[in-house]
Design a protein around this motif. Structure first.
Motif, PDB file in Angstrom:
ATOM      1  N   VAL A   1      73.837  39.359  36.944  1.00 12.76           N
ATOM      2  CA  VAL A   1      73.600  39.431  38.387  1.00 12.76           C
ATOM      3  C   VAL A   1      74.459  40.510  39.030  1.00 12.76           C
ATOM      4  CG1 VAL A   1      73.725  38.144  40.557  1.00 12.76           C
ATOM      5  CG2 VAL A   1      73.059  36.972  38.447  1.00 12.76           C
ATOM      6  N   GLY A   2      73.818  41.363  39.822  1.00 11.59           N
ATOM      7  CA  GLY A   2      74.552  42.340  40.616  1.00 11.59           C
ATOM      8  C   GLY A   2      74.913  41.758  41.961  1.00 11.59           C
ATOM      9  N   LEU A   3      76.211  41.699  42.279  1.00 17.38           N
ATOM     10  CA  LEU A   3      76.672  41.116  43.541  1.00 17.38           C
ATOM     11  C   LEU A   3      76.622  42.105  44.703  1.00 17.38           C
ATOM     12  CD1 LEU A   3      79.859  39.193  42.299  1.00 17.38           C
ATOM     13  CD2 LEU A   3      77.553  38.278  42.662  1.00 17.38           C
ATOM     14  N   GLY A   4      76.325  43.380  44.409  1.00 19.69           N
ATOM     15  CA  GLY A   4      76.441  44.379  45.460  1.00 19.69           C
ATOM     16  C   GLY A   4      77.905  44.750  45.647  1.00 19.69           C
ATOM     17  N   PRO A   5      78.193  45.698  46.532  1.00 19.58           N
ATOM     18  CA  PRO A   5      79.575  46.159  46.685  1.00 19.58           C
ATOM     19  C   PRO A   5      80.497  45.155  47.367  1.00 19.58           C
ATOM     20  CG  PRO A   5      78.134  47.293  48.217  1.00 19.58           C
ATOM     21  CD  PRO A   5      77.244  46.473  47.333  1.00 19.58           C
ATOM     22  N   ALA A   6      79.939  44.287  48.231  1.00 16.48           N
ATOM     23  CA  ALA A   6      80.800  43.317  48.935  1.00 16.48           C
ATOM     24  C   ALA A   6      79.945  42.435  49.826  1.00 16.48           C
ATOM     25  CB  ALA A   6      81.845  44.039  49.794  1.00 16.48           C
ATOM     26  N   GLY A   7      80.251  41.151  49.845  1.00 20.32           N
ATOM     27  CA  GLY A   7      79.710  40.268  50.867  1.00 20.32           C
ATOM     28  C   GLY A   7      78.294  39.790  50.642  1.00 20.32           C
ATOM     29  N   ARG A   8      78.012  38.587  51.148  1.00 29.58           N
ATOM     30  CA  ARG A   8      76.693  37.981  51.013  1.00 29.58           C
ATOM     31  C   ARG A   8      75.573  38.789  51.653  1.00 29.58           C
ATOM     32  NH1 ARG A   8      75.110  32.565  49.904  1.00 29.58           N
ATOM     33  NH2 ARG A   8      72.999  32.125  50.644  1.00 29.58           N
ATOM     34  N   PRO A   9      75.787  39.470  52.795  1.00 29.08           N
ATOM     35  CA  PRO A   9      74.674  40.233  53.397  1.00 29.08           C
ATOM     36  C   PRO A   9      74.083  41.278  52.466  1.00 29.08           C
ATOM     37  CG  PRO A   9      76.457  39.992  54.987  1.00 29.08           C
ATOM     38  CD  PRO A   9      76.981  39.500  53.666  1.00 29.08           C
TER      39      PRO A   9
ATOM     40  N   GLY B   1      84.950  56.878  50.059  1.00 32.03           N
ATOM     41  CA  GLY B   1      84.598  55.539  50.541  1.00 32.03           C
ATOM     42  C   GLY B   1      85.461  54.502  49.850  1.00 32.03           C
ATOM     43  N   ARG B   2      86.115  53.645  50.633  1.00 33.48           N
ATOM     44  CA  ARG B   2      86.998  52.627  50.045  1.00 33.48           C
ATOM     45  C   ARG B   2      86.615  51.241  50.557  1.00 33.48           C
ATOM     46  NH1 ARG B   2      91.615  49.620  50.383  1.00 33.48           N
ATOM     47  NH2 ARG B   2      92.931  49.686  48.501  1.00 33.48           N
ATOM     48  N   ASP B   3      86.428  50.314  49.626  1.00 35.69           N
ATOM     49  CA  ASP B   3      86.147  48.906  49.965  1.00 35.69           C
ATOM     50  C   ASP B   3      84.982  48.805  50.955  1.00 35.69           C
ATOM     51  OD1 ASP B   3      86.575  46.151  49.787  1.00 35.69           O
ATOM     52  OD2 ASP B   3      87.796  46.125  51.602  1.00 35.69           O
ATOM     53  N   VAL B   4      83.941  49.612  50.743  1.00 36.53           N
ATOM     54  CA  VAL B   4      82.814  49.618  51.686  1.00 36.53           C
ATOM     55  C   VAL B   4      82.127  48.254  51.678  1.00 36.53           C
ATOM     56  CG1 VAL B   4      80.530  50.586  52.139  1.00 36.53           C
ATOM     57  CG2 VAL B   4      82.450  52.092  51.600  1.00 36.53           C
TER      58      VAL B   4
ATOM     59  N   GLU C   1      87.428  48.245  54.650  1.00 37.05           N
ATOM     60  CA  GLU C   1      86.532  49.407  54.527  1.00 37.05           C
ATOM     61  C   GLU C   1      87.069  50.616  55.270  1.00 37.05           C
ATOM     62  OE1 GLU C   1      82.278  50.731  56.410  1.00 37.05           O
ATOM     63  OE2 GLU C   1      82.286  48.857  55.255  1.00 37.05           O
ATOM     64  N   SER C   2      86.968  51.772  54.607  1.00 40.41           N
ATOM     65  CA  SER C   2      87.240  53.050  55.264  1.00 40.41           C
ATOM     66  C   SER C   2      86.359  54.110  54.622  1.00 40.41           C
ATOM     67  CB  SER C   2      88.716  53.439  55.140  1.00 40.41           C
ATOM     68  OG  SER C   2      89.052  53.720  53.792  1.00 40.41           O
ATOM     69  N   VAL C   3      85.860  55.014  55.446  1.00 39.74           N
ATOM     70  CA  VAL C   3      85.049  56.133  54.963  1.00 39.74           C
ATOM     71  C   VAL C   3      85.585  57.392  55.629  1.00 39.74           C
ATOM     72  CG1 VAL C   3      82.746  57.154  54.831  1.00 39.74           C
ATOM     73  CG2 VAL C   3      83.014  54.678  54.652  1.00 39.74           C
ATOM     74  N   ARG C   4      86.016  58.333  54.827  1.00 41.85           N
ATOM     75  CA  ARG C   4      86.577  59.559  55.374  1.00 41.85           C
ATOM     76  C   ARG C   4      85.881  60.763  54.765  1.00 41.85           C
ATOM     77  NH1 ARG C   4      90.771  63.277  55.734  1.00 41.85           N
ATOM     78  NH2 ARG C   4      91.496  63.162  53.577  1.00 41.85           N
ATOM     79  N   VAL C   5      85.633  61.768  55.597  1.00 48.20           N
ATOM     80  CA  VAL C   5      84.987  63.003  55.138  1.00 48.20           C
ATOM     81  C   VAL C   5      86.032  64.107  55.112  1.00 48.20           C
ATOM     82  CG1 VAL C   5      83.163  64.690  55.562  1.00 48.20           C
ATOM     83  CG2 VAL C   5      82.788  62.273  56.119  1.00 48.20           C
ATOM     84  N   THR C   6      86.150  64.777  53.976  1.00 49.84           N
ATOM     85  CA  THR C   6      87.087  65.885  53.828  1.00 49.84           C
ATOM     86  C   THR C   6      86.379  66.999  53.066  1.00 49.84           C
ATOM     87  OG1 THR C   6      89.302  66.496  53.062  1.00 49.84           O
ATOM     88  CG2 THR C   6      88.086  64.892  51.717  1.00 49.84           C
TER      89      THR C   6
END
Length: 585
Positions: free
Chosen positions: A345-353, A530-533, A538-543
């Motif tokens: 089973v794939g749980l996805g990256p995080a969370g029930r949604p 992308g961290r803990d998306v 969660e944080s997403v930074r563009v560099t």
């Protein structure tokens, strides 16, 4: 569509033709006659008379003499299609009747209901009998148990939905197409089809094909007679108040209580009040591969789906008189012997949604859960299930343990973060399953939302063109191979989604990968960190590639390195990263 006009004196008589019908209008001598529509209509007027006919399917009206005569007919006409309400039984396709299978195969149009996720149980049961070239009408409920902002509330939304569905099917019937509406169980036994029937049966030729009900199926899988001799059977919806249910249960001999799901706690309370709890059996998805049968007193409320019911069998046959009952009733017991399986089973990256309904169901029905400790911790605990947490460096051992449990009869869910087929457990399980001792153990892989997709969506659409997925971990492959693949992807101008960039013990690979890519990509190439998306941190930074700081990257990160075509656009909400679908020739 055809039209003709006939002129008689001062009378103009145009007529229009509908799907397969005829209309005539005459106007002369103070006379109006009109006919119109659905499948067939015919009207004649004369002598100061108005004659009107409106036919849903067919109609005929004649006006003559003084005054106005009006006729509105809904007479069934042979030119229209035929409506069939087809019961498919409780879930096993082999329990579909011969007639139902024939009608499904022959239909021009096949309609079925589903919730908003779009998966229809009725269609899945009928699938072996579909031709593959039929018109399909998916009747998707706008609401099921949730709230709605419809001005008429829940009832208003549902009534509007049924009316719309009826008109969609009427359009096919008017065009002469036969329509089969699929229904689990029996169409007129708490079936969704009945709402179509009430709206169309008076307008079209209609036949209802009965199916095996869930009540009959439940009695069969419990292997206990439902009623005998002079006993009475009461069918009750679980949505009744607990006190009403208790009173009805106290008065009857045998009973079936449907529509459990969220009502289970109230139903259990009613059975206890009536002194019948110890007699009650719980049946879930009877006759299917996911069937579960247990004494109702042993069932936890959080385990109960909508497609389940409670039955009170006949009191005249004691359980010990039915030798097969005990074997059948232990369908959910991991000690039942052959019949287990492994579902990865794939749980996805995080969370029930971000967990798919299919994955949720596999987790809910499992007897044993196997996985890396932190991933297993994301699955809510259930005292009915056994949990087997392991370290992340023992994938083969974990896979073998899961397969051994399944070989002994357990339903086993092996959990992975993201998608189980992307740097996760699916490959390990399938590799170990190739061993001869596991040849008869079924293995299924359920997809999940990947970390790459989640990070990309948060940033915009950096994976909008060709891309590749790489892992920087050198635990299972040497760094030289990783470096060669990074260089090849960079030369091919692919966007890179980089997994496992760093860990506590691996701290140099990010800098090495950056330096290698800078030799092949422009310094201003966009990079998304992308961290803990989906998670609380969660944080997403563009560099840019030149400014990528390895100190900002850890094991919970995923990197997306753009191609030469990837763009960063500043919007009011921040930077949006995308890679156009077009590529210069």
């Amino acid at each position: 569509m055809s039209e003709f006009a006939a002129r008689d004196g001062n009378a103009d008589r145009p007529a229009g033709r509908g799907a397969s019908g005829r209309g005539l209008e005459g106007d002369g001598g103070g006379v109006t006659a009109s006919a119109g529509g659905g499948a067939r209509g015919f009207g004649v007027g004369g002598g100061g008379v108005t004659a009107a006919v409106g036919g849903g399917v067919g109609g005929f009206a004649v006006g003559g003499g003084e005054g106005d005569v009006s006729a509105d007919a809904a007479v069934v006409d042979g030119c229209a299609g035929r409506l069939w309400g087809v019961g498919l039984g409780p879930g096993d396709p082999e329990l579909v009747t011969v007639k139902a299978a024939r009608l499904v195969r022959e239909a021009d149009v096949v309609a079925y209901h589903s919730a908003r996720h779009g998966r229809s149980i009725a269609r899945s049961v009928a699938e072996p009998y579909l031709r593959g070239d039929q018109i399909e009408e998916a009747l998707i409920y706008p609401v099921t148990t949730e709230t709605t902002d419809h001005p008429g509330g829940y009832r208003g939304a549902i009534e509007e939905f049924y009316a719309t569905c009826a008109e969609r099917l009427a359009a096919h019937l008017d065009a002469g197409r036969d329509v089969v509406v699929l229904c689990e169980g029996d169409p007129l036994f708490y079936g969704s089809y009945m709402h179509i029937h009430k709206r169309l049966a008076h307008r079209y030729r209609t036949e209802v094909v009965p199916g095996v009900t869930s009540v009959s199926a439940a009695s069969a899988v419990v292997a206990r007679p439902l009623v005998e001799r002079d006993e009475t059977l009461t069918i009750l919806p679980g949505t009744l108040p607990a006190e009403t249910l208790a009173a009805r249960l106290a008065e009857t001999d045998s009973a079936a209580i449907l529509k459990l799901g969220r009502t289970f706690t109230s139903v259990r309370e009613a059975l206890e009040r009536a002194g019948r709890l110890e007699e009650a059996w719980y049946v879930e998805r009877a006759t299917t591969g996911r069937q579960r049968v247990a004494p109702l007193a042993d069932v936890a409320a959080e385990d109960v789906p909508y497609f389940s019911l409670a039955i009170l069998p006949s009191r005249l046959t004691p359980p010990h008189a039915m030798p097969g009952a005990e074997v059948t009733a232990t369908g959910g017991n991991p000690d039942r012997g052959p019949g287990g399986e492994v579902v990865v089973v794939g749980l996805g990256p995080a969370g029930r949604p971000w967990l798919t309904p299919e994955a949720q169901d596999a987790l809910a029905t499992a007897d044993d859960l196997v996985g890396y400790g932190p991933y297993l911790a994301r699955v809510p605990p259930n005292p009915r299930q056994r949990r087997h947490a392991t370290d992340n460096r023992v994938e083969a051992e974990r896979a073998a343990h899961a397969l051994e449990l399944a070989r002994a009869g357990s339903r086993v869910a092996v959990v992975s973060s993201g998608d189980p087929g992307v740097f996760a457990m699916a490959s390990a399980v399938l590799e170990v399953a190739c061993e001869p001792r596991f040849a008869d153990v079924p293995v299924r892989v359920l997809p999940g939302l990947t970390a790459a997709q989640a990070v990309a969506a948060r940033a915009g659409a950096p994976l909008g063109h060709d891309y590749c997925v790489l892992s920087l971990s050198d635990r299972l492959k040497p760094w030289d191979v990783i470096a060669e693949r990074l260089a090849a992807a960079a030369r091919a101008d692919l966007v890179l989604a980089i997994y496992n960039p760093a860990s506590r013990s691996r701290t140099w690979q990010v800098a090495a990968a950056r330096d290698l890519l800078l030799g092949l990509r422009a310094p201003d190439t966009p990079v998304v960190i992308g961290r803990d998306v989906g998670g609380p941190a969660e944080s997403v930074r563009v560099t840019t590639l030149a400014k990528l700081d390895p100190a900002e990257v850890d094991m919970r990160c995923l990197l997306v390195v753009g191609s030469s075509m990837t763009r960063v656009h500043e919007r009011s909400g921040g930077a949006t990263v995308f890679t156009p679908r077009r590529y210069p020739a």
